[in-house]
Scaffold this motif. Structure first.
Motif, PDB file in Angstrom:
ATOM      1  N   PHE A  42       0.850  -1.192   0.000  1.00 22.48           N
ATOM      2  CA  PHE A  42       0.000   0.000   0.000  1.00 22.48           C
ATOM      3  C   PHE A  42       0.888   1.245   0.000  1.00 22.48           C
ATOM      4  O   PHE A  42       1.617   1.476   0.975  1.00 22.48           O
ATOM      5  N   PRO A  50      -3.504  -0.220  -3.575  1.00 19.10           N
ATOM      6  CA  PRO A  50      -2.297  -1.023  -3.347  1.00 19.10           C
ATOM      7  C   PRO A  50      -1.794  -1.646  -4.651  1.00 19.10           C
ATOM      8  O   PRO A  50      -2.539  -1.792  -5.621  1.00 19.10           O
ATOM      9  N   PHE A  62       6.073   3.070   1.206  1.00 20.36           N
ATOM     10  CA  PHE A  62       4.868   2.273   1.474  1.00 20.36           C
ATOM     11  C   PHE A  62       4.415   2.463   2.917  1.00 20.36           C
ATOM     12  O   PHE A  62       5.220   2.718   3.815  1.00 20.36           O
TER      13      PHE A  62
END
Length: 647
Positions: A42, A50, A62
């Protein structure tokens, strides 16, 4: 049944490429899910979108990693792929376990307007959590450990089933918060330490107590306790506060007569077995020959008269712990297709390292190896799901009938004559000598501060010579056995306080760990139909003399409930063996291997190997009686070596 993992990186770790870690975790958990795998990364600035698997490249900060390996049991199609996302992209779920009442829950959710895209129990769990939130947890009949990400709230919700049948380990530190289904997998995350936990090491080595609550054998690695959940904000992943969502009530609220209560218990048990038979893959039963596994086997035949019924048993041939007679009796009466395995001592040495790696932590005895081989046999025979009798002893006062709590409770309530009657009656059962019973009763009346003296009076010590007591004291560890009952239950029947504590906190959890790791090491889902919230709440509502009667009969009400389904010869058994092994005999045969293992180990935290080796030599020469601590030395020392554990 699956393996799950996830990572909320700390701010300084967000620029790290998570793909190599995810691939290592997939490999480490492949045995838990050989049929499929996947992970999502994500982006920190766009949690709604994602990136799947290998498409996640470097250079993208991330905010979350979630992944899963899948053993397909319900809906074998690709529709069950995880991580599973909601249609609007807000929620993402990774889930390990089975929701047995998923069909009934699905119907409820459809009435509420929810639309389903698959036939999986995973999607039912996802929709249930979206609709009911934490109120979904008591509705679930099954075993589960999961993590649900809510992109709008920027939070991760993690939960575990009532009894901790399915595992969930976590660590929070400089690299952020991470979780995985097994400790060896968790160690694949960067920065996770490998330090021995001094309190856990002491309790394991001296008292054979482990898997207690959140504690593990490694410092700063924790288990989410049974029947707990936690919610973590992505922006503050260090805020870990597990909360209990259920524990059994132990008040005597059942007003049914013994006969009516037995009938009710029978129906509850049969209903549970019926639900646990839901599967799209071949199924069998792990059969020791004791009352519990025999009851599961017979219940399957009662519910499915014409199905092919496979049973899998360990046979300790030619020893006093062999249950071959009883397992054969049940299998033949139930027209089962019987499979058995025997073990030679040398096979233990061959497989020990693989077994310790599979377990992830030390364990109590070689009986765990017998269970390991039973699951291996089942897999070789093409079975993917097994049913097991685990949990009945803690629900129904099995083992030796808990004479200490039972009689101490009577004495504390002034029922002296009834306590004396129980004392005499218990002596008619195997291994319950007067000396054993007196020790168990005395233990209930011994204050914690007097425990060391009490142990010395029976030839034991809270600080044996082979323990590095100085190192433990430097870690501020109190060298005494812990008693968790008062923390969980301030009042109530002493027997039921003991049972409930062992059910959700300190005995059953390590037995379930053994079963989960041994089964999953061979890609098998092990189901435990005794362990449902309904069964636990009913059994804990019964008067204690329904569980252990005044004649010392363990599981009294369950024996009565299963008449006509289980052969009387099994229900009338007075001994308790299970998948036991002739451990003393094995280790003496393997004396050169024991010598070598203890000699080659170095720098084992909190264990004085020189004194352990000396005590082992005394055992071999007959100067000292064999003690079960021998196996704990071996297992602990080898675990330290295999996992490079430091002090």
């Amino acid at each position: 049944m699956c393996g799950i993992f996830g990572w909320i990186p700390s701010f300084g770790q967000r620029s790290r490429d998570p793909v190599p870690t995810a691939l290592s975790l997939e490999a480490a958990l492949r045995h838990r899910g050989p049929d499929d795998s996947g992970f999502l990364v994500f982006p920190a600035e766009d949690l709604r979108h994602p990136v799947a698997g290998h498409d996640a490249g470097t250079g993208m900060p991330f905010g979350l990693l979630m992944g899963q390996t899948r053993l397909s049991i319900i809906d074998l199609s690709s529709a069950g792929h995880q991580p599973m996302r909601s249609a609007d992209g807000r929620y993402t779920l990774v889930f390990n376990g089975e929701i047995y009442n998923y069909r009934e829950l699905r119907h409820e959710l459809e009435v509420l307007g929810r639309v389903f895209r698959t036939e999986t129990d995973t999607e039912v769990l996802l929709q249930a959590l979206i609709v009911w939130g934490t109120e979904a947890l008591p509705r679930l009949k099954g075993m589960f450990a999961f993590a649900l990400f809510d992109a709008c709230r920027r939070s991760l919700f993690c939960a575990r089933d009532c009894f901790g049948i399915k595992p969930f380990y976590w660590h929070s530190g400089e690299t952020g918060f991470c979780f995985a289904s097994e400790i060896p997998a968790l160690l694949e995350f960067p920065g996770v330490p490998r330090r021995a936990a001094p309190a856990a090491a002491y309790q394991y080595l001296c008292y054979e107590r482990y898997d207690v609550g959140a504690a593990t054998m490694l410092e700063d690695i924790f288990a989410l306790p049974p029947a707990h959940y936690m919610e973590l904000p992505l922006d503050a992943p260090g805020s870990v506060e597990p909360r209990r969502w259920w524990k059994p009530d132990i008040a005597d609220t059942c007003s049914l007569s013994f006969g009516d209560a037995a009938s009710c218990l029978r129906e509850l048990f049969l209903d549970s077995v019926r639900l646990h038979l839901r599967s799209d893959v071949p199924l069998g039963v792990a059969l020791s020959g004791g009352i519990d596994s025999s009851a599961v086997t017979c219940a399957v035949r009662h519910l499915e008269p014409d199905t092919d019924l496979h049973t899998f048993s360990f046979i300790a041939a030619g020893t006093d712990v062999s249950e071959e007679r009883w397992a054969t009796l049940v299998a033949e009466n139930m027209r089962a297709i019987r499979h058995t395995v025997t073990v030679e001592p040398a096979e233990l040495t061959r497989d020990l390292d693989a077994l310790i790696v599979a377990q992830g932590e030390p364990f109590a005895s070689t009986s765990i190896y017998a269970q390991y081989r039973v699951f291996q046999l089942a897999r070789e025979c093409g079975i993917t799901v097994t049913l097991d009798g685990q949990g009945a002893d803690e629900l129904l006062a099995g083992y030796y009938g808990y004479p200490g709590p039972r009689m101490a409770g009577l004495l504390r309530h002034g029922q002296l004559l009834r306590a004396m009657k129980n004392f005499r009656a218990h002596q008619n059962w195997p291994d319950r000598t007067a000396a054993y019973l007196l020790r168990q009763i005395a233990r209930e009346f011994t204050p914690r501060w007097l425990t060391p003296l009490a142990l010395r009076c029976i030839g034991r010590s809270a600080v044996p010579r082979w323990l590095d007591a100085q190192a433990l004291r430097q870690c501020h560890i109190r060298l005494v056995r812990e008693d968790m009952r008062k923390r969980l239950y301030a009042s109530g029947s002493l027997l039921k306080r003991t049972l409930a504590t062992e059910l959700v906190w300190e005995r059953l959890p390590h037995l379930l760990r053994h079963g989960d790791r041994n089964s999953m090491a061979h890609s098998i889902e092990s189901r435990v139909p005794f362990l449902t919230r309904e069964m636990a709440e009913f059994c804990m509502s019964l008067p204690e003399h329904y569980l252990v009667d005044d004649h010392g009969c363990t599981k009294s009400i369950f024996r009565h409930a299963m008449r006509g389904i289980v052969p009387d010869a099994i229900l009338d058994r007075r001994d308790k063996i299970g998948f036991a092994t002739p451990e003393r005999q094995w280790l003496k045969i393997l004396a050169p291997w024991v010598d070598a293992t203890l000699s080659q180990a170095e720098d084992v935290p909190f264990l004085r190997l020189d004194m352990a080796r000396r005590e082992w030599r005394d055992i071999l020469t007959g100067r000292r009686h064999f003690g079960w601590q021998v196996w704990r030395w071996l297992c602990y020392a080898r675990w330290v070596q295999l996992f490079a554990v430091s002090a």
